[in-house]
Design a protein around this motif. Structure first.
Motif, PDB file in Angstrom:
ATOM      1  N   GLY A   9       0.797  -1.220   0.000  1.00 24.65           N
ATOM      2  CA  GLY A   9       0.000   0.000   0.000  1.00 24.65           C
ATOM      3  C   GLY A   9       0.827   1.266   0.000  1.00 24.65           C
ATOM      4  O   GLY A   9       0.309   2.351   0.212  1.00 24.65           O
ATOM      5  N   GLU A  10       2.129   1.136  -0.227  1.00 27.25           N
ATOM      6  CA  GLU A  10       3.013   2.302  -0.280  1.00 27.25           C
ATOM      7  C   GLU A  10       3.369   2.591  -1.729  1.00 27.25           C
ATOM      8  O   GLU A  10       3.439   1.691  -2.561  1.00 27.25           O
ATOM      9  CB  GLU A  10       4.291   2.031   0.514  1.00 27.25           C
ATOM     10  N   ILE A  11       3.604   3.860  -2.025  1.00 28.22           N
ATOM     11  CA  ILE A  11       3.981   4.224  -3.388  1.00 28.22           C
ATOM     12  C   ILE A  11       5.354   3.649  -3.687  1.00 28.22           C
ATOM     13  O   ILE A  11       6.312   3.895  -2.958  1.00 28.22           O
ATOM     14  CB  ILE A  11       3.958   5.750  -3.582  1.00 28.22           C
ATOM     15  N   ALA A  12       5.439   2.843  -4.728  1.00 34.21           N
ATOM     16  CA  ALA A  12       6.707   2.231  -5.125  1.00 34.21           C
ATOM     17  C   ALA A  12       7.581   3.294  -5.775  1.00 34.21           C
ATOM     18  O   ALA A  12       7.159   3.964  -6.713  1.00 34.21           O
ATOM     19  CB  ALA A  12       6.442   1.077  -6.089  1.00 34.21           C
ATOM     20  N   THR A  13       8.803   3.447  -5.259  1.00 31.36           N
ATOM     21  CA  THR A  13       9.716   4.459  -5.796  1.00 31.36           C
ATOM     22  C   THR A  13      11.018   3.809  -6.248  1.00 31.36           C
ATOM     23  O   THR A  13      11.398   2.741  -5.783  1.00 31.36           O
ATOM     24  CB  THR A  13      10.030   5.540  -4.742  1.00 31.36           C
ATOM     25  N   ASP A  14      11.715   4.520  -7.132  1.00 30.28           N
ATOM     26  CA  ASP A  14      13.017   4.050  -7.591  1.00 30.28           C
ATOM     27  C   ASP A  14      14.102   4.597  -6.666  1.00 30.28           C
ATOM     28  O   ASP A  14      13.808   5.214  -5.649  1.00 30.28           O
ATOM     29  CB  ASP A  14      13.254   4.436  -9.058  1.00 30.28           C
ATOM     30  N   ALA A  15      15.363   4.388  -7.008  1.00 31.76           N
ATOM     31  CA  ALA A  15      16.484   4.817  -6.165  1.00 31.76           C
ATOM     32  C   ALA A  15      16.516   6.328  -5.974  1.00 31.76           C
ATOM     33  O   ALA A  15      17.000   6.829  -4.961  1.00 31.76           O
ATOM     34  CB  ALA A  15      17.795   4.330  -6.762  1.00 31.76           C
ATOM     35  N   GLY A  42      13.898   8.160  -5.605  1.00 32.03           N
ATOM     36  CA  GLY A  42      12.708   8.584  -4.868  1.00 32.03           C
ATOM     37  C   GLY A  42      11.535   8.952  -5.748  1.00 32.03           C
ATOM     38  O   GLY A  42      10.518   9.423  -5.264  1.00 32.03           O
ATOM     39  N   GLN A  43      11.654   8.726  -7.041  1.00 30.58           N
ATOM     40  CA  GLN A  43      10.578   9.014  -7.987  1.00 30.58           C
ATOM     41  C   GLN A  43       9.688   7.781  -8.120  1.00 30.58           C
ATOM     42  O   GLN A  43      10.160   6.661  -7.964  1.00 30.58           O
ATOM     43  CB  GLN A  43      11.147   9.391  -9.360  1.00 30.58           C
ATOM     44  N   PRO A  44       8.407   7.963  -8.424  1.00 32.93           N
ATOM     45  CA  PRO A  44       7.540   6.794  -8.612  1.00 32.93           C
ATOM     46  C   PRO A  44       8.112   5.876  -9.694  1.00 32.93           C
ATOM     47  O   PRO A  44       8.596   6.341 -10.722  1.00 32.93           O
ATOM     48  CB  PRO A  44       6.210   7.399  -9.066  1.00 32.93           C
ATOM     49  N   LYS A  45       8.074   4.574  -9.416  1.00 27.80           N
ATOM     50  CA  LYS A  45       8.578   3.606 -10.387  1.00 27.80           C
ATOM     51  C   LYS A  45       7.689   3.598 -11.613  1.00 27.80           C
ATOM     52  O   LYS A  45       6.480   3.702 -11.515  1.00 27.80           O
ATOM     53  CB  LYS A  45       8.597   2.200  -9.788  1.00 27.80           C
ATOM     54  N   LYS A  46       8.335   3.469 -12.750  1.00 25.71           N
ATOM     55  CA  LYS A  46       7.609   3.397 -14.009  1.00 25.71           C
ATOM     56  C   LYS A  46       7.824   2.012 -14.589  1.00 25.71           C
ATOM     57  O   LYS A  46       8.930   1.500 -14.577  1.00 25.71           O
ATOM     58  CB  LYS A  46       8.105   4.457 -14.983  1.00 25.71           C
ATOM     59  N   ALA A  47       6.754   1.429 -15.069  1.00 21.80           N
ATOM     60  CA  ALA A  47       6.848   0.116 -15.710  1.00 21.80           C
ATOM     61  C   ALA A  47       6.050   0.167 -16.986  1.00 21.80           C
ATOM     62  O   ALA A  47       5.025   0.863 -17.064  1.00 21.80           O
ATOM     63  CB  ALA A  47       6.304  -0.954 -14.776  1.00 21.80           C
ATOM     64  N   PRO A  48       6.480  -0.548 -17.988  1.00 23.07           N
ATOM     65  CA  PRO A  48       5.705  -0.553 -19.234  1.00 23.07           C
ATOM     66  C   PRO A  48       4.329  -1.162 -19.017  1.00 23.07           C
ATOM     67  O   PRO A  48       4.182  -2.098 -18.228  1.00 23.07           O
ATOM     68  CB  PRO A  48       6.547  -1.378 -20.197  1.00 23.07           C
ATOM     69  N   PHE A  49       3.353  -0.635 -19.695  1.00 25.70           N
ATOM     70  CA  PHE A  49       1.996  -1.152 -19.604  1.00 25.70           C
ATOM     71  C   PHE A  49       1.925  -2.441 -20.395  1.00 25.70           C
ATOM     72  O   PHE A  49       2.277  -2.496 -21.567  1.00 25.70           O
ATOM     73  CB  PHE A  49       1.001  -0.125 -20.171  1.00 25.70           C
ATOM     74  N   THR A  50       1.455  -3.494 -19.737  1.00 23.89           N
ATOM     75  CA  THR A  50       1.370  -4.796 -20.405  1.00 23.89           C
ATOM     76  C   THR A  50      -0.026  -5.108 -20.884  1.00 23.89           C
ATOM     77  O   THR A  50      -0.247  -6.085 -21.550  1.00 23.89           O
ATOM     78  CB  THR A  50       1.827  -5.922 -19.474  1.00 23.89           C
ATOM     79  N   GLY A  51      -0.989  -4.273 -20.521  1.00 25.90           N
ATOM     80  CA  GLY A  51      -2.360  -4.487 -20.986  1.00 25.90           C
ATOM     81  C   GLY A  51      -3.163  -5.405 -20.104  1.00 25.90           C
ATOM     82  O   GLY A  51      -4.347  -5.527 -20.253  1.00 25.90           O
ATOM     83  N   GLY A  52      -2.519  -6.076 -19.154  1.00 23.36           N
ATOM     84  CA  GLY A  52      -3.229  -6.910 -18.218  1.00 23.36           C
ATOM     85  C   GLY A  52      -3.754  -8.213 -18.778  1.00 23.36           C
ATOM     86  O   GLY A  52      -4.415  -8.970 -18.095  1.00 23.36           O
TER      87      GLY A  52
END
Length: 87
Positions: free
Chosen positions: A67-73, A75-85
């Motif tokens: 439930g925490e905002i996932a961040t990178d090293a 401190g920015q929100p992690k970005k992941a490619p959209f897979t479409g689910g």
């Protein structure tokens, strides 16, 4: 659009822009200016609420399993490619 109908964000923003342009010209009677100003305030609040709603949805999507905002090293929100689910 009827009086009880809520416009989309884009429609509200466009109407707000039109109101600002009319008010900036300064050639309207005081009563009409006040009516437009009140409408502009209503539209501004509507746009703000819609932006806050969208921000809440984005934050929810960025949260990890705890439930925490996932961040990178950095401190920015992690970005992941959209897979479409449909993976």
């Amino acid at each position: 659009m009827s009086a009880g109908e809520t416009p989309s964000f884009e429609a509200a923003l466009q109407k707000l822009d039109e109101i600002v342009q009319k008010l900036e010209k300064g050639d309207l009677p005081l009563e009409q200016s006040l009516v437009l100003y009140e409408e502009g305030i209503r539209l501004s609040r509507l746009c703000h609420a819609k932006l806050e709603e969208a921000e809440g949805k984005i934050e929810l999507l960025l949260k990890d399993s705890r439930g925490e905002i996932a961040t990178d090293a950095a401190g920015q929100p992690k970005k992941a490619p959209f897979t479409g689910g449909n993976g």
